[in-house]
Design a protein around this motif. Structure first.
Motif, short mmCIF file in Angstrom:
data_model
loop_
_atom_site.label_atom_id
_atom_site.label_comp_id
_atom_site.label_asym_id
_atom_site.label_seq_id
_atom_site.Cartn_x
_atom_site.Cartn_y
_atom_site.Cartn_z
N GLY A 134 1.12 -1.46 0.08
CA GLY A 134 -0.21 -0.26 0.19
C GLY A 134 0.82 0.84 -0.08
N ARG A 135 2.34 0.97 -0.29
CA ARG A 135 3.58 2.49 0.20
C ARG A 135 3.69 2.05 -1.35
NH1 ARG A 135 2.75 6.15 3.84
NH2 ARG A 135 5.72 6.64 3.90
N PRO A 136 3.76 2.16 -2.75
CA PRO A 136 4.72 2.09 -3.60
C PRO A 136 5.48 2.88 -3.36
CG PRO A 136 2.53 2.72 -4.32
CD PRO A 136 2.71 2.52 -3.10
N ARG A 137 6.78 2.05 -3.96
CA ARG A 137 8.10 2.88 -4.29
C ARG A 137 8.35 2.90 -5.17
NH1 ARG A 137 11.74 1.60 1.19
NH2 ARG A 137 13.53 2.98 -0.32
N ALA A 138 9.12 3.87 -5.96
CA ALA A 138 9.97 4.15 -6.70
C ALA A 138 11.51 3.00 -7.36
CB ALA A 138 10.09 5.61 -7.15
N VAL A 139 11.34 2.00 -7.63
CA VAL A 139 12.47 1.32 -8.09
C VAL A 139 12.88 1.27 -9.89
CG1 VAL A 139 13.27 -0.89 -8.37
CG2 VAL A 139 11.43 -0.32 -6.25
N LEU A 140 14.24 2.12 -9.32
CA LEU A 140 14.54 2.70 -10.54
C LEU A 140 15.82 1.42 -10.98
CD1 LEU A 140 14.93 6.01 -10.53
CD2 LEU A 140 13.17 5.15 -11.48
N ASN A 141 15.90 0.68 -12.46
CA ASN A 141 16.82 -0.18 -13.01
C ASN A 141 18.02 1.02 -13.85
OD1 ASN A 141 18.01 -2.70 -14.36
ND2 ASN A 141 16.03 -3.27 -14.29
#
Length: 432
Positions: A259-266
């Motif tokens: 319920g608390r998405p976080r950006a994940v950058l590849n």
């Protein structure tokens, strides 16, 4: 790379190995960045831009068969679909000409919601501008951002970016191993909603290096992004194409499920090394880290998984020819350099052990001894802020130097979809 070369590409991918990444400095911003400095309090937070998707740029190369990078484009439209990991109410794109030797002229660009194949959702196409103009020239070696456009998105939504390149571009800066389909059409089709004109397909991203968002309900909290930095195992080689099953994708899904998405950058690059530059797999990580990771907005944590190509690259199987041999101590010093760079910018660093290689083309007694020694250092040195043991997460308990068969993409080096899921599940969300 066209569809007809997919078999050759799969064979080439089996030659990849745990890889590293490449980086370069960003250059320009847009008028929209004024919102991040002129507003205050909640308004400033809502106007701040944050990374939602990224790919590390690479120099034009075709180590495993043809793609579009060496020839570039001329009176053609390129349509590329990416899945963002953070939502917002506005969006903008980052274009890169990092490895171009001449200025890149982009005649026009759009962003839209993704439909099937090369199609986009009718009514969702938004023209992009650059300093208020519909076209832009990206200097040789440069990177720039579009203006922001009203475009409401949510985490884990796919968006499609379309670029029209009216004149000859020359060789193209790109990201080789996209594990996603890109589309090409003759002429100007940037506003098309149908995919009918896009009769050519490839499996790389061209000129597009980032998507950023601003606004939305969690705007004030968006200083908690995560960068996954590494080689082909971070890049997702071995995962199912167009399925977003790389381990950073699976991590983003875990975070969204809370319920608390976080950006994940590849920022993984297949074939990349920590200590050696290569002709086809990017600048060495200690150089590109500054350009790829430290320029990202809204990031608090970086996961470091890289080094198996440093050990294996000196062998005859490495594409482009062997690279200089790397000792365990040299790789450790490379990681210490990355840790220092991250800490100097206030980033938390999670170190990762190198995954099994038994049965792969990197499998030699010397490389296995180096891998074991480096992994022991990762686990016990205290050099990182936290550690994730990807090695043990995907190893076969009955043969710990080998990937568990269910986690093996069949080249005994790169995990399968299930293996990448196991890697994401091994991460302690409280330590990120």
């Amino acid at each position: 790379m066209t569809t007809g070369t997919s078999t050759l590409r799969r064979a080439g991918i089996a030659l990849l190995a745990t890889l590293t990444l490449a980086t370069v400095p960003a250059t320009a911003a847009t008028a929209d960045t004024a919102t991040t400095t002129s507003a205050a309090g909640a308004r400033a937070a809502a106007g701040a831009w944050h990374g939602a998707w990224a790919a590390s740029p690479q120099a034009p190369a075709a180590p495993f068969g043809t793609n579009w990078s060496l020839q570039g484009f001329d009176d053609q439209t390129v349509r590329q679909t990416v899945r963002i990991t953070a939502g917002g109410t506005r969006a903008r794109i980052e274009l890169t000409n990092r490895y171009g030797t001449t200025p890149l002229r982009v005649t026009g660009a759009t962003v839209a919601r993704t439909a099937e194949g090369g199609a986009v959702v009718p009514g969702s196409v938004r023209p992009l501008t650059f300093g208020g103009r519909g076209s832009v020239t990206v200097p040789a070696g440069g990177t720039l951002l579009s203006d922001g456009v009203p475009f409401r998105t949510k985490a884990l939504e796919s968006v499609t970016v379309t670029l029209y390149l009216a004149g000859p571009t020359g060789p193209a800066t790109f990201h080789h191993m996209a594990s996603a389909t890109s589309y090409r059409a003759a002429g100007d089709h940037r506003a098309d909603t149908s995919g009918a004109a896009f009769t050519e397909t490839g499996s790389s991203w061209y000129y597009l290096s980032g998507v950023e968002v601003s606004g939305g309900p969690r705007a004030a909290a968006r200083h908690d992004g995560i960068v996954a930095f590494g080689d082909s195992i971070t890049d997702g080689v071995g995962s199912t194409g167009d399925a977003d099953n790389r381990y950073p994708d699976e991590l983003a899904e875990r975070l969204a499920a809370t319920g608390r998405p976080r950006a994940v950058l590849n920022h993984g690059i297949g074939g990349n090394q920590v200590t050696n530059d290569t002709t086809w797999a990017g600048e060495k990580a200690v150089a590109r880290f500054r350009k790829d990771v430290l320029t990202e907005k809204g990031v608090s944590t970086v996961i470091l998984l890289e080094g198996i190509n440093d050990f294996g690259g000196s062998g005859p199987a490495f594409p482009g020819g062997p690279t200089p041999e790397v000792s365990v101590n040299r790789l450790i010093e490379g990681h210490r350099t990355l840790i220092r760079q991250a800490h100097a910018h206030g980033l938390k660093v999670v170190g990762a052990t190198l995954t099994p290689i038994k049965g792969s083309f990197y499998d030699t007694p010397e490389n296995e001894a180096k891998r074991d020694a480096f992994n022991e250092w990762v686990r016990t040195s205290g050099a990182y802020d936290a550690v994730v043991d990807f090695d043990r997460a995907v190893a076969d308990p009955s043969d710990p130097d080998r990937l568990l068969p269910a986690y093996d993409s069949k080249d005994h080096l790169h995990p399968s979809d299930a293996g990448y899921r196991a890697m994401a599940e091994a991460l302690d969300l409280d330590e990120l």
